[in-house]
Design an enzyme around this catalytic site. Structure first.
Site, mmCIF file in Angstrom:
data_model
loop_
_atom_site.group_PDB
_atom_site.id
_atom_site.type_symbol
_atom_site.label_atom_id
_atom_site.label_comp_id
_atom_site.label_asym_id
_atom_site.label_seq_id
_atom_site.Cartn_x
_atom_site.Cartn_y
_atom_site.Cartn_z
ATOM 1 N N ARG A 119 87.820 23.928 40.441
ATOM 2 C CA ARG A 119 87.814 22.416 40.294
ATOM 3 C C ARG A 119 88.070 21.999 39.038
ATOM 4 O O ARG A 119 88.488 20.746 38.884
ATOM 5 C CB ARG A 119 86.708 22.021 41.057
ATOM 6 C CG ARG A 119 86.629 22.268 42.601
ATOM 7 C CD ARG A 119 85.268 22.074 43.384
ATOM 8 N NE ARG A 119 85.323 22.415 44.810
ATOM 9 C CZ ARG A 119 85.375 23.506 45.440
ATOM 10 N NH1 ARG A 119 85.642 24.441 44.613
ATOM 11 N NH2 ARG A 119 85.345 23.550 46.899
ATOM 12 N N SER A 121 82.775 23.347 56.494
ATOM 13 C CA SER A 121 83.812 24.021 55.435
ATOM 14 C C SER A 121 84.053 22.832 54.374
ATOM 15 O O SER A 121 84.568 21.910 54.256
ATOM 16 C CB SER A 121 85.200 24.219 55.863
ATOM 17 O OG SER A 121 86.084 24.563 54.976
ATOM 18 N N ARG A 132 84.100 41.014 47.973
ATOM 19 C CA ARG A 132 82.806 40.886 48.206
ATOM 20 C C ARG A 132 82.327 42.480 49.021
ATOM 21 O O ARG A 132 81.155 42.753 48.968
ATOM 22 C CB ARG A 132 82.556 39.867 49.016
ATOM 23 C CG ARG A 132 82.774 38.740 48.157
ATOM 24 C CD ARG A 132 81.754 37.328 48.462
ATOM 25 N NE ARG A 132 82.484 36.291 47.762
ATOM 26 C CZ ARG A 132 82.405 35.904 46.689
ATOM 27 N NH1 ARG A 132 81.773 36.603 45.873
ATOM 28 N NH2 ARG A 132 82.957 34.825 45.988
ATOM 29 N N ASP A 175 79.107 33.017 51.415
ATOM 30 C CA ASP A 175 79.864 34.208 50.810
ATOM 31 C C ASP A 175 78.965 35.413 50.399
ATOM 32 O O ASP A 175 79.077 36.625 49.923
ATOM 33 C CB ASP A 175 80.544 33.913 49.391
ATOM 34 C CG ASP A 175 81.849 33.018 49.517
ATOM 35 O OD1 ASP A 175 82.398 33.276 50.695
ATOM 36 O OD2 ASP A 175 82.146 32.163 49.039
ATOM 37 N N GLN A 216 85.848 24.009 51.656
ATOM 38 C CA GLN A 216 87.056 23.893 51.388
ATOM 39 C C GLN A 216 87.865 22.698 51.940
ATOM 40 O O GLN A 216 88.776 22.184 51.311
ATOM 41 C CB GLN A 216 87.565 25.332 51.404
ATOM 42 C CG GLN A 216 87.108 26.343 50.589
ATOM 43 C CD GLN A 216 87.807 27.607 50.703
ATOM 44 O OE1 GLN A 216 88.629 27.832 51.769
ATOM 45 N NE2 GLN A 216 87.382 28.585 49.950
ATOM 46 N N SER A 274 83.941 28.376 42.343
ATOM 47 C CA SER A 274 84.145 27.311 43.026
ATOM 48 C C SER A 274 84.352 26.237 41.725
ATOM 49 O O SER A 274 85.255 25.364 41.710
ATOM 50 C CB SER A 274 82.993 26.842 43.829
ATOM 51 O OG SER A 274 82.801 27.722 45.017
ATOM 52 N N ARG A 291 94.793 34.882 56.941
ATOM 53 C CA ARG A 291 93.850 33.789 57.127
ATOM 54 C C ARG A 291 94.329 32.445 57.546
ATOM 55 O O ARG A 291 95.560 32.045 57.136
ATOM 56 C CB ARG A 291 93.147 33.514 55.792
ATOM 57 C CG ARG A 291 92.239 34.982 55.080
ATOM 58 C CD ARG A 291 91.772 34.480 53.872
ATOM 59 N NE ARG A 291 90.706 33.699 53.931
ATOM 60 C CZ ARG A 291 89.703 33.295 53.145
ATOM 61 N NH1 ARG A 291 90.125 33.864 51.760
ATOM 62 N NH2 ARG A 291 88.909 32.716 53.229
#
Length: 444
Positions: free
Chosen positions: A33, A172, A399, A325, A174, A29, A128
């Site tokens: 960024r 969320s 994952r 996650d 995101q 993450s 998705r």
């Protein structure tokens, strides 16, 4: 390794004690960024510990295509930004691979720049839904062309973007981040209200870069985040701590393999990402946290993990945003625990790289573990043992692949996955790291 499109089956079998030091890769993450904010700063941003995975490369490639200069020199990455408002239209469609984070965050950036960009991804990402970001960004003036809110998608950024006040219908990070990034190039104040607090990497990093951002803590009612547009972001030197989501795999492996004792240095312990550590501790895990410090503007620490018996617990739904996650690997820990573990409120798992809720339940059942799904709850009836002996379809989900390989390390019979290639999207060195600790993982 074979080509990206050639499956690589792999097996994991019962291993002796796992020992040694495992330096997990940089936080995914924060890596995304760091590249995005570096590309929007004026000057050179230097990044240490960037996660070098396919997901992060997708973000880097997109920012290059939109004008930023990004290169690796030795162990550090250097980003020469174009400034807020300086992005240019890419000459060709942008490949997001498997990275939902790249897609959603970049949608926020493009939405308020007067440019047009097209995006596509692999089969998993193309399934998705993107409606959650399309809705608020459309309110800000962007125009989207997509079938059923899925990739491929064309975004025509707003020429006169409008600030909005938006309450997240579903927790969320995101979606929140996409709106805040869009707000950077929007006049006035853009406001996001999140009834349930989510990971706050974007807020921390925007403030560190000089954005005018305020966070109002509403207690049980969540948070309100306000960002004022047209800030000049400052270049920084960013050190990326190890990713809690990646650290989770060797951590759970050590907890379930008898006699194990491993050391995990420099792990990110941001409270909005620490749900797994809290949950495993509640289950009786022996986690010794030391040398707490700050890296990349975030908390980090060293963690010693020692094998021990685990017991089942009830994991509250409110913890999901801080560990969304990590539920696949938590389900593995629950299978080796004694007693029932109920993981509540996991609807978000159905919209990840795969339907992780269903796949974990069915996969563990194939390995002899009794599981149930009730609504959005996953229930695992642990007995302290896993029979194994099954082959798992990974469904292009990194994952899922890593979770079942970890499950095989203490199973009575080997567990095989059909394809280890997806692991490269987030943890390219996973197999080598686990083998160095003593894990019996090999191509099959």
């Amino acid at each position: 390794m074979s080509s990206k499109n050639t499956p690589i089956p792999m097996s994991a079998r019962a291993s002796g004690p796992l020992t040694g030091t495992a330096l997990s890769p940089g936080n995914k993450s924060i890596s995304h960024r760091a590249l995005l904010l570096g590309a929007l700063a004026v000057g050179e941003t230097v990044i240490e510990g960037l996660l070098e995975s396919e997901d992060v490369y997708a973000t880097a490639g997109a920012m290059r295509a939109m004008g930023a200069q990004i290169e690796k020199r030795g162990l550090t990455w250097h980003v020469h930004g174009v400034g807020v408002g300086g992005l240019r239209a890419p000459a060709a469609p942008l490949d997001m691979g498997n990275s939902g984070t790249s897609m959603r965050l970049l949608a926020g950036l493009v939405a308020t720049h007067p440019i047009t960009a097209e995006f596509f991804g692999d089969a998993s990402l193309s399934r998705r839904p993107m409606g959650r970001v399309i809705e608020p960004l459309s309110q800000m003036g962007a125009v989207f062309e997509a079938t059923d809110s899925r990739l491929p998608i064309k975004i025509m950024g707003a020429r006169r973007p409008m600030p909005i006040t938006y309450t997240l219908p579903v927790a969320s990070a995101q979606v929140k981040s996409a709106i805040l990034l869009a707000g950077l190039n929007t006049p006035g104040t853009t406001t996001v209200i999140e009834p349930v607090a989510t990971r706050d990497h974007t807020e921390l990093m925007l403030r560190a870069a000089g954005a005018a951002l305020e966070v109002e803590d509403l207690g049980p009612a969540g948070k309100t985040i306000r960002i004022t547009g047209y800030a000049e972001l400052q270049p920084q030197r960013i050190r990326v701590p190890s990713d809690p989501s990646s650290t989770a795999f060797p951590m759970v492996a050590a907890l379930i393999v008898p006699g194990s004792d491993i050391f995990l240095p420099g792990v990110g312990i941001n409270p909005t990402r620490a749900g797994l550590f809290t949950t495993l501790t509640d289950m009786g895990a022996r986690l010794e946290i030391s040398n707490e410090r700050e890296e990349g503007g975030e908390g980090a620490a060293d963690i010693r993990v020692i094998h021990g018996d685990l017991h089942g617990i009830d994991v509250p739904a409110g913890r999901a945003p801080s560990m969304i996650d990590e539920y696949p690997i938590l389900a593995v820990a629950a299978a080796y625990a004694r007693g029932t573990t109920r993981m509540r409120g996991l609807h978000e798992l159905r919209t990840k790289e795969s339907d992780r809720l269903t796949i974990m339940a069915e996969g563990l059942a194939a390995c002899g573990v009794r599981t149930e799904i009730e609504g959005d709850d996953l229930i695992v009836h642990g007995t302290g043992r896993v029979a194994g002996g099954a082959e798992m379809a990974t469904h292009l989900d990194h994952r899922i692949a890593m979770s079942f390989l970890v499950a095989g390390l203490a199973a009575e019979q080997p567990i095989r996955i059909d394809d280890a290639v997806p692991i490269h999207t987030s943890f390219p060195g996973f197999v080598a790291l686990m083998q160095a600790l003593g894990a019996q993982i090999a191509s099959s």
